[in-house]
Write an enzyme that holds these catalytic residues in place. Structure first.
Site, PDB file in Angstrom:
ATOM      1  N   ARG A  46     -25.497 101.282  44.622  1.00 26.90           N
ATOM      2  CA  ARG A  46     -26.290 101.881  43.152  1.00 26.90           C
ATOM      3  C   ARG A  46     -25.138 102.358  42.194  1.00 26.90           C
ATOM      4  O   ARG A  46     -25.152 102.171  41.241  1.00 26.90           O
ATOM      5  CB  ARG A  46     -27.152 102.936  43.714  1.00 26.90           C
ATOM      6  CG  ARG A  46     -28.577 102.581  44.180  1.00 26.90           C
ATOM      7  CD  ARG A  46     -29.110 103.279  45.010  1.00 26.90           C
ATOM      8  NE  ARG A  46     -28.386 103.262  46.354  1.00 26.90           N
ATOM      9  CZ  ARG A  46     -28.592 102.153  47.290  1.00 26.90           C
ATOM     10  NH1 ARG A  46     -29.692 101.417  47.151  1.00 26.90           N
ATOM     11  NH2 ARG A  46     -27.820 102.336  48.377  1.00 26.90           N
ATOM     12  N   THR A  47     -24.265 103.179  42.910  1.00 27.46           N
ATOM     13  CA  THR A  47     -23.402 103.767  41.921  1.00 27.46           C
ATOM     14  C   THR A  47     -22.586 102.844  41.050  1.00 27.46           C
ATOM     15  O   THR A  47     -22.468 102.861  39.898  1.00 27.46           O
ATOM     16  CB  THR A  47     -22.313 104.659  42.884  1.00 27.46           C
ATOM     17  OG1 THR A  47     -23.243 105.579  43.465  1.00 27.46           O
ATOM     18  CG2 THR A  47     -21.528 105.616  41.743  1.00 27.46           C
ATOM     19  N   LYS A  74      -0.137  94.896  49.061  1.00 25.57           N
ATOM     20  CA  LYS A  74       1.198  94.781  49.053  1.00 25.57           C
ATOM     21  C   LYS A  74       1.947  96.289  49.295  1.00 25.57           C
ATOM     22  O   LYS A  74       3.168  96.087  49.520  1.00 25.57           O
ATOM     23  CB  LYS A  74       1.684  94.141  47.745  1.00 25.57           C
ATOM     24  CG  LYS A  74       1.218  92.796  47.508  1.00 25.57           C
ATOM     25  CD  LYS A  74       1.904  92.433  45.965  1.00 25.57           C
ATOM     26  CE  LYS A  74       1.315  90.975  45.695  1.00 25.57           C
ATOM     27  NZ  LYS A  74       1.588  90.754  44.189  1.00 25.57           N
ATOM     28  N   ARG A  95     -14.565 105.819  43.406  1.00 26.80           N
ATOM     29  CA  ARG A  95     -14.938 106.269  44.466  1.00 26.80           C
ATOM     30  C   ARG A  95     -13.875 105.974  45.665  1.00 26.80           C
ATOM     31  O   ARG A  95     -13.217 104.931  45.595  1.00 26.80           O
ATOM     32  CB  ARG A  95     -16.423 105.413  44.893  1.00 26.80           C
ATOM     33  CG  ARG A  95     -16.619 105.609  46.517  1.00 26.80           C
ATOM     34  CD  ARG A  95     -18.088 105.051  46.819  1.00 26.80           C
ATOM     35  NE  ARG A  95     -19.077 105.841  46.200  1.00 26.80           N
ATOM     36  CZ  ARG A  95     -20.378 105.529  46.526  1.00 26.80           C
ATOM     37  NH1 ARG A  95     -20.685 104.468  47.381  1.00 26.80           N
ATOM     38  NH2 ARG A  95     -21.414 106.380  46.015  1.00 26.80           N
ATOM     39  N   HIS A 123     -20.386 114.200  44.876  1.00 27.33           N
ATOM     40  CA  HIS A 123     -20.822 113.124  44.087  1.00 27.33           C
ATOM     41  C   HIS A 123     -21.733 113.830  42.936  1.00 27.33           C
ATOM     42  O   HIS A 123     -22.957 113.536  43.046  1.00 27.33           O
ATOM     43  CB  HIS A 123     -21.809 112.394  45.122  1.00 27.33           C
ATOM     44  CG  HIS A 123     -22.205 111.013  44.722  1.00 27.33           C
ATOM     45  ND1 HIS A 123     -21.697 110.322  43.446  1.00 27.33           N
ATOM     46  CD2 HIS A 123     -22.719 109.988  45.435  1.00 27.33           C
ATOM     47  CE1 HIS A 123     -22.264 109.139  43.226  1.00 27.33           C
ATOM     48  NE2 HIS A 123     -22.663 108.864  44.679  1.00 27.33           N
TER      49      HIS A 123
HETATM   50  C1  NCD Z   1     -24.624 108.059  48.400  1.00 25.88           C
HETATM   51  C2  NCD Z   1     -23.052 108.100  48.687  1.00 25.88           C
HETATM   52  O1  NCD Z   1     -22.578 107.130  48.664  1.00 25.88           O
HETATM   53  O2  NCD Z   1     -22.619 109.336  48.805  1.00 25.88           O
HETATM   54  N1  NCD Z   1     -25.145 106.892  48.042  1.00 25.88           N
HETATM   55  C3  NCD Z   1     -25.169 106.984  46.559  1.00 25.88           C
HETATM   56  O3  NCD Z   1     -24.074 106.787  45.890  1.00 25.88           O
HETATM   57  N2  NCD Z   1     -26.429 106.534  46.236  1.00 25.88           N
HETATM   58  C4  NCD Z   1     -25.425 108.177  49.837  1.00 25.88           C
HETATM   59  C5  NCD Z   1     -24.900 107.809  51.101  1.00 25.88           C
HETATM   60  O4  NCD Z   1     -23.962 106.995  51.329  1.00 25.88           O
HETATM   61  O5  NCD Z   1     -25.696 108.363  52.114  1.00 25.88           O
END
Ligand code: NCD
Length: 295
Positions: A46-47, A74, A95, A123
């Protein structure tokens, strides 16, 4: 403007972002120019895709950094990698499995850096989507009883959400297995700063809840996988739990959900997590506009 932590945002900024997202939902989006890069050093559905979708809806271009096929293999450093991304894009969505990595990237880059999740830390854009969804579904946020349920200790969404909800004057009930409560420092911080009312429970009980926010057991962040399995079996939301709750209670989840919500709940009127995931696009358009300084 970077977006690394909920602590970087005040109430007014959050309201501005929500107003933008509401207008985008009502009237559509403005055409924008620019290139964003999605740099995901950890898995995502999703993100990453909703940021890419948001940027493409706005008419911007997206370049995707794929760690596995990059010079990281590398031995190139994280810092040099960020410097390169900063050369090629007008904003970096990152991320990473390590806490603090998004803050480090923001220090290195001239362009805005947006935190799409750093380790078990934060997040913030997910928290904005969550609070936006509550407002949209409930028509308000102030004074609501919100129950947070599951592995509250490891979920980074929880840390950002706790801070964002405390800013929004709600009453919080934390329901988690023993030892998986949210970090005590965060609880002390929000109690002190926002005078938030917080009740802690160790068994499912949703009698007063207006909103139940479920998070999965973050198995990948457990040293003892057996422990994670045991907890998974105990902390599940069943339709029978909702029968004992308010008739208009809503259930949210940042997703991915594994088996912490029974399939029957998916089909009930209470489940709003798929709508929540859809809200990611207008909210993330608003976040890109805000961070990239677009009028
Ligand atoms: C979450 C995450 O990656 O922190 N997912 C998201 O971004 N919607 C939740 C999770 O991994 O549990």
């Amino acid at each position: 403007m970077d977006m690394i932590s909920m602590r970087d945002l005040d109430k007014k900024t959050i309201e501005t972002i929500f107003e933008r997202a509401e207008n985008i939902e009502k009237f559509g989006y403005k055409e924008r120019k620019g290139i964003i890069t999605t740099a995901f050093f950890e898995t995502s559905t999703r993100t990453k895709l909703s940021f890419q979708s948001a940027a493409k809806h706005m008419g911007m271009k997206v370049i995707d950094f794929v760690p596995e096929t990059s010079s990281l293999v590398k031995g190139e450093s994280f810092s040099d990698t960020i410097r390169m991304l900063d050369n090629y894009a007008d904003a970096i969505i990152i991320r990473h499995p390590k806490d603090g990595s998004a803050r480090l990237a923001a220090k290195l880059a001239k362009h805005p850096v947006i935190n799409g999740g750093d380790g078990a830390n934060e997040h913030p854009t997910q928290a904005l989507i969550d609070i936006y969804t509550i407002k949209k579904e409930k028509g308000k946020i102030t004074g609501l009883n919100i129950s947070l349920f599951g592995d509250l200790g490891h979920a980074r969404t929880m840390h950002s959400l706790l801070y964002g909800l405390a800013m929004s004057d709600v009453n919080l009930t934390l329901i988690s297995p023993k030892g998986l409560e949210p970090n005590a420092e965060i609880i002390d911080e929000i109690k002190k700063e926002f005078k938030t009312e917080i009740v802690q429970k160790y068994e499912p009980d949703f009698t007063d809840a207006d909103v139940i926010y479920v998070v999965r057991v973050q198995e990948e962040r457990f040293a003892d996988k057996y422990e994670a399995k045991k907890i998974k079996e105990q902390f599940k939301l069943e339709l029978s739990d909702l029968k004992k709750a308010k008739s208009n209670v809503i259930v949210l989840h940042p997703l991915p959900k594994i088996d912490e919500i029974s399939a029957e709940v998916d089909k009930s009127k209470h489940a709003k997590y798929f709508e929540q995931a859809a809200n990611a696009v207008p909210v993330r358009i608003a976040i890109l506009e805000y961070c990239m300084g677009m009028e």
